[in-house]
Design an enzyme around this catalytic site. Sequence first.
Site, PDB file in Angstrom:
ATOM      1  CG  ASP A  55      -2.159   0.918   0.937  1.00 43.06           C
ATOM      2  OD1 ASP A  55      -2.075   1.772   0.025  1.00 43.06           O
ATOM      3  OD2 ASP A  55      -3.185   0.803   1.644  1.00 43.06           O
TER       4      ASP A  55
HETATM    5  C1  BGC Z   1      -4.955   3.347  -0.007  1.00 48.28           C
HETATM    6  C2  BGC Z   1      -5.055   2.396  -1.184  1.00 48.28           C
HETATM    7  C3  BGC Z   1      -4.855   3.159  -2.471  1.00 48.28           C
HETATM    8  C4  BGC Z   1      -3.506   3.858  -2.410  1.00 48.28           C
HETATM    9  C5  BGC Z   1      -3.170   4.636  -3.662  1.00 48.28           C
HETATM   10  C6  BGC Z   1      -3.699   4.187  -0.051  1.00 48.28           C
HETATM   11  O1  BGC Z   1      -3.742   5.180   0.903  1.00 48.28           O
HETATM   12  O2  BGC Z   1      -5.007   2.633   1.202  1.00 48.28           O
HETATM   13  O3  BGC Z   1      -6.290   1.758  -1.173  1.00 48.28           O
HETATM   14  O4  BGC Z   1      -4.954   2.304  -3.562  1.00 48.28           O
HETATM   15  O5  BGC Z   1      -3.496   4.754  -1.327  1.00 48.28           O
HETATM   16  O6  BGC Z   1      -4.005   5.730  -3.800  1.00 48.28           O
END
Ligand code: BGC
Length: 756
Positions: free
Chosen positions: A263
């Site tokens: 993530d």
């Molecule tokens: C989120 C993800 C997301 C990523 C990119 C993170 O903060 O938890 O779900 O895909 O950011 O935007």
Amino acid sequence: MKKSKIFIATLFIIILAGCAKENSHKTVLLKYDKQIDGIIEQLTLEEKVEMLHGKTMFTSAGIERLGISDIKYADGPFGIREELQPNSWAPLGLENDKATFFPTGSALAATWSPDLAYAYGTGMAREGRLRGKDMLLGPAINIQRIPTGGRTYEYLSEDPYLSSRLSLGYTKGVQDNGMAVCLKHFALNNQENNRGTVNVIVGERAMREIYLPPFKAAVVEGDAFGVMAAYNKVDGWWCSESDLLQNKILRDEWGFAGMIVSDWGGTHSTVNAVTNGLNVEMPGKRFMGDALLDSVKAGAVAEEIINQRVREILRVRFAIKPIPDEEANNEITSQPAQQKIAYDVACKSIVLLENNGILPLDLNKNKVIAVIGANATQIMATGGMGAGVKTLYEITPLEGLKNRIGDKAEIVYAQGYIPEVFRWGRRTPEQMEKEEKEKELKKQELTKEALQVASKADIVLFMGGNNRAVETEGSDRRSIMLPSGQDELIQKIAEVNPNIVTVLTSGAPNDLNVVKPLSRALLISWFNGTEGGNALADVLVGNISPSGRLPFTFPIKLEDSPAYAMGNYPQGRRRADVFANLVAETDSIGKSEDTKDETKYNDPNTAYYSEESLVGYRWFDTKNLTVMYPFGYGLTYTTFEYSDLKTDREKYGKNSVIKVSFELKNTGAFATDEVVQAYVHRVDPVVEWPEKELKAFSRETLNPGESKSITLEIPVKNLQYWNETTHSWADDLCEIELQVGASAEEIILKKKVTLK
Ligand code: BGC
């Protein structure tokens, strides 16, 4: 080799193959391995390491000199995110990147339709491909453990079986249309508060039976190509460096052959991350750039591990055809075919919770319709932190009503309350005080206007619920109370006009103790996408009958729900989230006086899942607690009759499939769908079980007067439990009761059979 040795060796191979077959699956990804070996031989260590971290905010590198394209990620899960600057969260400002806003996760789940989940995945992939993207950051499939979870609206359900069938449909829809999924967030990312620091302490059985199934289904049955490692820790290990989650469960047991992406900002180490299975650090290269190169050179990481991580990425790269830059973004992202999918999902997601004969609206009687509440005009595609869609358009409830009602009645709108807004950064106490004063004055004005409008109308459509500032990534809600003083407002409205239909535009449960008795009809219409307002209006005026079913329980009060009742949540608050510390003040939204902050476990960094498998309805059922609305619940404009439950046998072996048949009849005047549900209750089990568990369901369309014979199938293998001593799945062969009905509470037909 002697015969006996050959026999033993063969037996060993058969046993190994057997084990692998049970848990693993056939993946198309392995077919590229020979070709990939040839490529890996040509790569320098530097080139390989370059592939293992972000190149820009949403790409990771290929190998230009060999004509291997970068991997382009598209944020989801409910619409393709707009194009951003390469190295920041700032938009690029294109015109063509306006996408379809699909109903969010809990809305999709309320359709209880794997077919619609498939269509949804198809739509996401088509739009992703128009933008030249390879991997969709979705579906988001964590189990909704707490009603207040900030991302409940993005996730699907509190139930692992419903979540699994939908995550599978979504995954196949995406991948059949040329894009890879990235299942998120693996695993046990069930709260937003402290998500970047919290360590989840979970029993093996709950992990296997409740939290992992949606991921397993998408990997084992759907051959998912990508997985996103969650921010949190599980049993002391960051997910992005968990050998158990990434290597053992995902790759060895489930046969996952694709790539794991951290993530964003969720990588915490170099050696552990790469060794324990992480392929790509996103974004940036703090751990998997030079530090990794040095680690390999120093002998702390074997080059074979780097080769394996590169191989896993290349498999996905080869399975997904790259789209040259000049072919991307030539058309506007949002296309009519996808808008239609968004509409279809929205139509089947709306859940009718109460109807005292007032719906569908009689436009002959209701000549003046008061639409009161800010959610009538509120945009839900963006707002809050995280997932958002720069949508081409979004039909709000008010617009939908105007579209569908036209001049058949007069619609008068009043905002009624001040919606919560999401702010970045903090305000000074002086600013806050000033704003509070202004707000109070505005509130009085809005209330006065709303009461005037209500008193002159034949009917009031109260458009309330949460919004995207209330439900947001990075923080959980402090309570489930309706925000912005809605309870107070509706009480005042009821004094001047008791003819109230309440529509909740929420992605998660609300406390309905005030609203329910004051509403002659009550619906939840979710954050329902580009076409949400049209779908809602179609339901309200009776063009279609509502047919959504709740994918989670509405508790009477928050404190009844499992993690709260056990004192496991909320833990103390720690502001160490990658993003949430920027938006500290929003977590006071919806704060209720009775939400306790002091818990048994006050360590902000530890979440104890001691309610074990008793999540959602499993808890309320087993503990005999009354709920406001049960899991699986939803009314329609018609009535159904269930009869004649039969099974194909009385006794079933551990490899057989139980076939449960019954008759279903539409006994009312509307054509609509019924979602039939089969639960299993264990009568004399060896181990402990929740009172009952959903094991099969189906959405059936029936015309007025039509009857249908329905057969639901339950493989006995799906009734296994996870044995924490042997660390494997085990049968509990006992007498079971099959319970068929229209919700977790409304069991209509029952039959006992024996597993032997
Ligand atoms: C989120 C993800 C997301 C990523 C990119 C993170 O903060 O938890 O779900 O895909 O950011 O935007």
